[in-house]
Design a protein around this motif. Structure first.
Motif, PDB file in Angstrom:
ATOM      1  N   ALA A  74       0.834  -1.207   0.000  1.00 45.63           N
ATOM      2  CA  ALA A  74       0.000   0.000   0.000  1.00 45.63           C
ATOM      3  C   ALA A  74       0.867   1.254   0.000  1.00 45.63           C
ATOM      4  CB  ALA A  74      -0.921  -0.005   1.217  1.00 45.63           C
ATOM      5  N   THR A  75       2.045   1.160   0.636  1.00 51.21           N
ATOM      6  CA  THR A  75       2.928   2.321   0.747  1.00 51.21           C
ATOM      7  C   THR A  75       3.868   2.459  -0.444  1.00 51.21           C
ATOM      8  OG1 THR A  75       2.895   2.027   3.154  1.00 51.21           O
ATOM      9  CG2 THR A  75       4.578   3.482   2.254  1.00 51.21           C
ATOM     10  N   PHE A  76       4.453   1.329  -0.860  1.00 48.42           N
ATOM     11  CA  PHE A  76       5.498   1.387  -1.875  1.00 48.42           C
ATOM     12  C   PHE A  76       5.127   0.714  -3.194  1.00 48.42           C
ATOM     13  CE2 PHE A  76       7.745   1.353   2.263  1.00 48.42           C
ATOM     14  CZ  PHE A  76       8.365   2.596   2.174  1.00 48.42           C
ATOM     15  N   GLY A  77       3.935   0.131  -3.271  1.00 51.54           N
ATOM     16  CA  GLY A  77       3.563  -0.639  -4.450  1.00 51.54           C
ATOM     17  C   GLY A  77       3.688   0.114  -5.757  1.00 51.54           C
ATOM     18  N   ARG A  78       3.173   1.336  -5.797  1.00 51.92           N
ATOM     19  CA  ARG A  78       3.219   2.116  -7.044  1.00 51.92           C
ATOM     20  C   ARG A  78       4.633   2.570  -7.377  1.00 51.92           C
ATOM     21  NH1 ARG A  78      -1.604   3.071  -4.680  1.00 51.92           N
ATOM     22  NH2 ARG A  78      -3.462   2.924  -5.995  1.00 51.92           N
ATOM     23  N   LEU A  79       5.474   2.688  -6.341  1.00 58.09           N
ATOM     24  CA  LEU A  79       6.866   3.059  -6.559  1.00 58.09           C
ATOM     25  C   LEU A  79       7.668   1.895  -7.124  1.00 58.09           C
ATOM     26  CD1 LEU A  79       9.328   4.972  -6.093  1.00 58.09           C
ATOM     27  CD2 LEU A  79       9.495   3.990  -3.796  1.00 58.09           C
ATOM     28  N   VAL A  80       7.399   0.696  -6.594  1.00 60.24           N
ATOM     29  CA  VAL A  80       8.179  -0.486  -6.966  1.00 60.24           C
ATOM     30  C   VAL A  80       7.740  -1.067  -8.303  1.00 60.24           C
ATOM     31  CG1 VAL A  80       8.749  -2.850  -6.308  1.00 60.24           C
ATOM     32  CG2 VAL A  80       8.727  -1.046  -4.580  1.00 60.24           C
ATOM     33  N   PHE A  81       6.416  -1.199  -8.484  1.00 58.02           N
ATOM     34  CA  PHE A  81       5.907  -1.901  -9.662  1.00 58.02           C
ATOM     35  C   PHE A  81       5.423  -0.907 -10.716  1.00 58.02           C
ATOM     36  CE2 PHE A  81       5.168  -4.827  -6.057  1.00 58.02           C
ATOM     37  CZ  PHE A  81       6.079  -5.796  -6.440  1.00 58.02           C
ATOM     38  N   SER A  82       6.154  -0.857 -11.804  1.00 60.29           N
ATOM     39  CA  SER A  82       5.826   0.079 -12.877  1.00 60.29           C
ATOM     40  C   SER A  82       4.867  -0.555 -13.873  1.00 60.29           C
ATOM     41  CB  SER A  82       7.111   0.509 -13.597  1.00 60.29           C
ATOM     42  OG  SER A  82       7.780  -0.625 -14.133  1.00 60.29           O
TER      43      SER A  82
END
Length: 211
Positions: free
Chosen positions: A127-135
């Motif tokens: 929820a915190t880093f998902g959009r940052l990690v997975f492009s």
């Protein structure tokens, strides 16, 4: 975080790291979903994150796994059961490297990522880093699956072979549902320490919290 290249990974050449991944069977193309699409099965507990670099993992996926997906739509079943962040989590940098290395056409053909047995911390992490990690929109394709019976609603059960420990853990969840929220655990720590981890903003939002 990612892997200690000066210690564990320095002992293994790139080819030996790839052979290790092959031997452990971390990644398998196995079975189909109920729409007939191929499934990429990933057993998180088997990932030797301390012994495999992000580059070796990326190369292995590109050369050994992705070609077997053909040019058809497919889904991923990621089994999080029994994962320990100190043993099986490669780190945010590695995850981002692997995500970025997946060709656009393959990302487009990926229908869903079924995340089996997610813990509280893994949910918070994504929820915190998902959009940052997975492009490439991969994060939106993640579907949390708390029980095996819900997974079988999407997959052909007789074509999927899972470790016995996954079934054992699933049975424990039926009798100890608080394990879903990190208040009970099979990890060697007390309930008090688990509660402390949930309450602490530093541990919950730490990049190391994936188990």
């Amino acid at each position: 975080m990612i892997m200690n290249a000066t210690t564990d990974t320095a002992k293994l050449s790139q080819s030996k790291q790839e052979k290790l991944l092959d031997k452990l069977g971390v990644f398998k193309i196995q079975g189909r979903d109920k729409c007939g699409r191929k499934l990429l099965l990933i057993i998180g507990k088997l990932l030797p994150a301390k012994h495999v670099t992000a580059e070796a993992l990326k190369k292995y996926l590109e050369e050994k796994i992705m070609p077997g997906l053909d040019e058809q739509p497919f889904s991923v079943v990621y089994v999080h059961t029994g994962v320990r962040r100190s043993e099986n989590f490669p780190g945010i940098s590695a995850l981002r490297l692997i995500s970025d290395a997946i060709p656009i056409d393959i990302k487009d053909r990926l229908e869903a990522v079924y995340f089996l047995h997610p813990g509280l911390q893994s949910r918070l992490f994504l929820a915190t880093f998902g959009r940052l990690v997975f492009s490439g929109g991969l994060y939106r394709k993640v579907k949390y699956v708390s029980r095996l019976e819900f997974l079988w609603e999407h997959l052909r059960r007789n074509e999927m072979e899972l470790p016995e420990s996954v079934y054992d853990h699933n049975e424990k969840l039926e009798y100890r549902p608080m394990m879903d929220y990190g208040l009970e655990s099979d990890h060697p720590r007390s309930v008090c320490s688990a509660l402390a981890m949930v309450d602490s903003p530093f541990s919950v939002y730490s990049m190391r919290c994936i188990a």
